[in-house]
Write a protein that holds these residues in place. Sequence first.
Motif, PDB file in Angstrom:
ATOM      1  N   MET A   1       0.926  -1.119   0.050  1.00  0.00           N
ATOM      2  CA  MET A   1      -0.152   0.198  -0.069  1.00  0.00           C
ATOM      3  C   MET A   1       0.982   1.108  -0.128  1.00  0.00           C
ATOM      4  SD  MET A   1      -1.537   2.747   1.675  1.00  0.00           S
ATOM      5  CE  MET A   1      -1.096   2.354   3.474  1.00  0.00           C
ATOM      6  N   GLN A   2       0.883   2.201  -0.947  1.00  0.00           N
ATOM      7  CA  GLN A   2       1.478   3.352  -1.181  1.00  0.00           C
ATOM      8  C   GLN A   2       0.765   4.631  -0.260  1.00  0.00           C
ATOM      9  OE1 GLN A   2       1.904   3.698  -5.323  1.00  0.00           O
ATOM     10  NE2 GLN A   2       4.029   2.882  -5.235  1.00  0.00           N
ATOM     11  N   LYS A   3      -0.390   4.630  -0.442  1.00  0.00           N
ATOM     12  CA  LYS A   3      -1.235   5.635   0.079  1.00  0.00           C
ATOM     13  C   LYS A   3      -2.622   5.371   0.382  1.00  0.00           C
ATOM     14  CE  LYS A   3      -1.791   8.465  -4.083  1.00  0.00           C
ATOM     15  NZ  LYS A   3      -1.154   7.759  -4.866  1.00  0.00           N
ATOM     16  N   ILE A   4      -3.260   6.101   1.226  1.00  0.00           N
ATOM     17  CA  ILE A   4      -4.622   6.134   1.381  1.00  0.00           C
ATOM     18  C   ILE A   4      -5.067   7.517   0.915  1.00  0.00           C
ATOM     19  CG2 ILE A   4      -6.992   5.907   2.633  1.00  0.00           C
ATOM     20  CD1 ILE A   4      -5.116   4.183   4.645  1.00  0.00           C
ATOM     21  N   ARG A   5      -6.055   7.489  -0.148  1.00  0.00           N
ATOM     22  CA  ARG A   5      -6.726   8.899  -0.460  1.00  0.00           C
ATOM     23  C   ARG A   5      -8.174   9.174   0.126  1.00  0.00           C
ATOM     24  NH1 ARG A   5      -5.713  10.918  -6.427  1.00  0.00           N
ATOM     25  NH2 ARG A   5      -3.809  11.486  -5.141  1.00  0.00           N
ATOM     26  N   VAL A   6      -7.974   9.923   0.996  1.00  0.00           N
ATOM     27  CA  VAL A   6      -9.249  10.412   1.740  1.00  0.00           C
ATOM     28  C   VAL A   6     -10.198  11.453   0.952  1.00  0.00           C
ATOM     29  CG1 VAL A   6     -10.323  11.098   3.819  1.00  0.00           C
ATOM     30  CG2 VAL A   6      -8.062   9.953   3.970  1.00  0.00           C
ATOM     31  N   ILE A   7     -11.398  10.821   0.613  1.00  0.00           N
ATOM     32  CA  ILE A   7     -12.340  11.723  -0.375  1.00  0.00           C
ATOM     33  C   ILE A   7     -13.435  12.374   0.382  1.00  0.00           C
ATOM     34  CG2 ILE A   7     -11.274  10.566  -2.387  1.00  0.00           C
ATOM     35  CD1 ILE A   7     -14.139   9.515  -2.623  1.00  0.00           C
ATOM     36  N   ASP A   8     -14.174  13.317  -0.159  1.00  0.00           N
ATOM     37  CA  ASP A   8     -15.094  13.977   0.345  1.00  0.00           C
ATOM     38  C   ASP A   8     -15.948  14.398  -0.915  1.00  0.00           C
ATOM     39  OD1 ASP A   8     -17.139  14.407   2.836  1.00  0.00           O
ATOM     40  OD2 ASP A   8     -16.938  16.271   1.975  1.00  0.00           O
ATOM     41  N   PHE A   9     -17.132  14.155  -0.980  1.00  0.00           N
ATOM     42  CA  PHE A   9     -18.083  15.162  -1.814  1.00  0.00           C
ATOM     43  C   PHE A   9     -19.082  16.017  -1.113  1.00  0.00           C
ATOM     44  CE2 PHE A   9     -17.634  11.091  -4.729  1.00  0.00           C
ATOM     45  CZ  PHE A   9     -16.439  11.389  -5.064  1.00  0.00           C
ATOM     46  N   GLU A  10     -19.273  17.172  -1.709  1.00  0.00           N
ATOM     47  CA  GLU A  10     -20.556  17.948  -1.529  1.00  0.00           C
ATOM     48  C   GLU A  10     -21.435  17.739  -2.748  1.00  0.00           C
ATOM     49  OE1 GLU A  10     -21.118  18.920   1.544  1.00  0.00           O
ATOM     50  OE2 GLU A  10     -18.831  18.593   2.019  1.00  0.00           O
ATOM     51  N   THR A  11     -22.466  17.568  -2.521  1.00  0.00           N
ATOM     52  CA  THR A  11     -23.726  16.972  -3.655  1.00  0.00           C
ATOM     53  C   THR A  11     -25.087  17.999  -3.533  1.00  0.00           C
ATOM     54  OG1 THR A  11     -25.024  15.580  -2.254  1.00  0.00           O
ATOM     55  CG2 THR A  11     -22.751  15.035  -3.381  1.00  0.00           C
ATOM     56  N   THR A  12     -25.743  17.744  -4.677  1.00  0.00           N
ATOM     57  CA  THR A  12     -26.908  18.544  -4.827  1.00  0.00           C
ATOM     58  C   THR A  12     -27.976  17.597  -4.182  1.00  0.00           C
ATOM     59  OG1 THR A  12     -27.387  17.639  -7.115  1.00  0.00           O
ATOM     60  CG2 THR A  12     -26.095  19.758  -6.911  1.00  0.00           C
ATOM     61  N   GLY A  13     -27.806  16.391  -3.660  1.00  0.00           N
ATOM     62  CA  GLY A  13     -28.736  15.505  -3.211  1.00  0.00           C
ATOM     63  C   GLY A  13     -28.492  14.077  -2.847  1.00  0.00           C
ATOM     64  N   MET A  14     -29.117  13.548  -1.981  1.00  0.00           N
ATOM     65  CA  MET A  14     -28.703  12.218  -1.655  1.00  0.00           C
ATOM     66  C   MET A  14     -28.773  11.157  -2.443  1.00  0.00           C
ATOM     67  SD  MET A  14     -28.220  13.263   1.757  1.00  0.00           S
ATOM     68  CE  MET A  14     -28.050  11.524   2.509  1.00  0.00           C
ATOM     69  N   PRO A  15     -27.886   9.854  -2.144  1.00  0.00           N
ATOM     70  CA  PRO A  15     -27.820   8.733  -3.205  1.00  0.00           C
ATOM     71  C   PRO A  15     -29.243   8.261  -3.707  1.00  0.00           C
ATOM     72  CG  PRO A  15     -26.134   8.715  -1.290  1.00  0.00           C
ATOM     73  CD  PRO A  15     -27.151   9.967  -0.948  1.00  0.00           C
ATOM     74  N   ASP A  16     -30.091   8.377  -2.710  1.00  0.00           N
ATOM     75  CA  ASP A  16     -31.587   7.892  -3.423  1.00  0.00           C
ATOM     76  C   ASP A  16     -32.377   8.812  -4.008  1.00  0.00           C
ATOM     77  OD1 ASP A  16     -32.033   9.106  -1.085  1.00  0.00           O
ATOM     78  OD2 ASP A  16     -33.054   7.550  -0.084  1.00  0.00           O
ATOM     79  N   ASP A  17     -31.927  10.128  -3.920  1.00  0.00           N
ATOM     80  CA  ASP A  17     -32.907  11.184  -4.813  1.00  0.00           C
ATOM     81  C   ASP A  17     -32.693  10.857  -6.306  1.00  0.00           C
ATOM     82  OD1 ASP A  17     -33.457  12.385  -2.281  1.00  0.00           O
ATOM     83  OD2 ASP A  17     -31.821  13.807  -2.568  1.00  0.00           O
ATOM     84  N   GLN A  18     -33.870  11.284  -6.919  1.00  0.00           N
ATOM     85  CA  GLN A  18     -33.624  11.002  -8.478  1.00  0.00           C
ATOM     86  C   GLN A  18     -32.943  12.086  -8.854  1.00  0.00           C
ATOM     87  OE1 GLN A  18     -37.823  11.400 -10.054  1.00  0.00           O
ATOM     88  NE2 GLN A  18     -37.156  10.797 -12.213  1.00  0.00           N
ATOM     89  N   VAL A  19     -32.870  13.233  -8.481  1.00  0.00           N
ATOM     90  CA  VAL A  19     -31.847  14.388  -9.287  1.00  0.00           C
ATOM     91  C   VAL A  19     -30.692  14.499  -8.154  1.00  0.00           C
ATOM     92  CG1 VAL A  19     -31.294  16.566 -10.299  1.00  0.00           C
ATOM     93  CG2 VAL A  19     -33.413  15.172 -10.862  1.00  0.00           C
ATOM     94  N   ARG A  20     -29.351  14.267  -8.480  1.00  0.00           N
ATOM     95  CA  ARG A  20     -28.309  14.531  -7.654  1.00  0.00           C
ATOM     96  C   ARG A  20     -27.191  14.286  -8.437  1.00  0.00           C
ATOM     97  NH1 ARG A  20     -26.309   9.994  -8.313  1.00  0.00           N
ATOM     98  NH2 ARG A  20     -26.783   7.845  -7.478  1.00  0.00           N
ATOM     99  N   ILE A  22     -22.351  15.811  -7.961  1.00  0.00           N
ATOM    100  CA  ILE A  22     -21.394  16.132  -6.977  1.00  0.00           C
ATOM    101  C   ILE A  22     -21.247  17.751  -7.567  1.00  0.00           C
ATOM    102  CG2 ILE A  22     -18.994  16.055  -6.702  1.00  0.00           C
ATOM    103  CD1 ILE A  22     -19.072  13.256  -7.657  1.00  0.00           C
ATOM    104  N   CYS A  23     -21.302  18.438  -6.570  1.00  0.00           N
ATOM    105  CA  CYS A  23     -20.885  19.950  -6.762  1.00  0.00           C
ATOM    106  C   CYS A  23     -19.628  20.549  -6.048  1.00  0.00           C
ATOM    107  CB  CYS A  23     -22.081  20.812  -6.042  1.00  0.00           C
ATOM    108  SG  CYS A  23     -22.428  20.689  -4.663  1.00  0.00           S
ATOM    109  N   GLU A  24     -18.879  19.484  -5.130  1.00  0.00           N
ATOM    110  CA  GLU A  24     -17.425  19.688  -4.734  1.00  0.00           C
ATOM    111  C   GLU A  24     -16.838  18.626  -4.309  1.00  0.00           C
ATOM    112  OE1 GLU A  24     -15.521  23.184  -1.911  1.00  0.00           O
ATOM    113  OE2 GLU A  24     -16.838  21.784  -1.214  1.00  0.00           O
ATOM    114  N   ILE A  25     -15.498  18.434  -4.873  1.00  0.00           N
ATOM    115  CA  ILE A  25     -14.750  17.315  -4.344  1.00  0.00           C
ATOM    116  C   ILE A  25     -13.567  17.789  -3.697  1.00  0.00           C
ATOM    117  CG2 ILE A  25     -12.961  15.570  -5.364  1.00  0.00           C
ATOM    118  CD1 ILE A  25     -14.938  15.458  -8.045  1.00  0.00           C
ATOM    119  N   GLY A  26     -13.035  16.948  -2.669  1.00  0.00           N
ATOM    120  CA  GLY A  26     -12.031  17.216  -1.964  1.00  0.00           C
ATOM    121  C   GLY A  26     -11.383  16.112  -1.561  1.00  0.00           C
TER     122      GLY A  26
END
Length: 229
Positions: A1-20, A22-26
């Motif tokens: 294992m070289q590294k762990i990439r910790v990610i987070d998304f800000e989104t326009t909706g929840m995973p089970d929403d019909q329209v959703r 990503i609006c930000e990636i970190g």
Amino acid sequence: MQKIRVIDFETTGMPDDQVRAICEIGFTDLSADWNISPTTAFLVNPGHPIPPQTRAIHHISDADVAGAVSPDVGLRTLMDGMADDDVFAAHNCKFEQAFFGGGTRRWICTMQAAKHLFPNAPGFSNQALRYWLNIDEQMDDVNRAMPPHRAGPDTYVTALILSRLMMLANVDELVRMTTAPVVLRDVTFGKHRGMKWADLPRDYLSWIANKSDLGADEKHTARHILGGV
């Protein structure tokens, strides 16, 4: 294992929403020798208006993302520099995985791992663990963690939580914990909220284990107490 990439998304909706979308990636990388990289964060144009109920969480506006990259470009950026044996991590990774599979790479869920390794924590949100574990004392600059509920700062906090988890378990163990159900301590729902699981009536535990539509952790806990595992 070289590294762990910790990610987070800000989104326009929840995973089970019909329209959703990503609006930000970190992301913030944690290297094999536990060094934490500078955080990368950028806005993403979701291709549709951001609803007020999700904007109320992250405060990202349609004007903010008007000239931003598309989700496809953003997700390709997440793959940049990732070796085959690198690992993705997120706090409650099921959320991020609803938007991004990560190819064949393994995942660590810091929230689920914390439930296994820190059962006495008062809560398991990113920010609750931050303060319970005194994560701020590890920070080179507390401003990197601000504001909460933005993709970049949240990955920095999560990377520090992950480094604390790695003092107790290796990467393989954390990957296993990510999909392993937890034996819960406190009841957080219904008429028995606030009670200890061990004190619940056995007929109620049997209903949870065999007939309810509760989650895997709840069913596992009920079966554990009933002697089924």
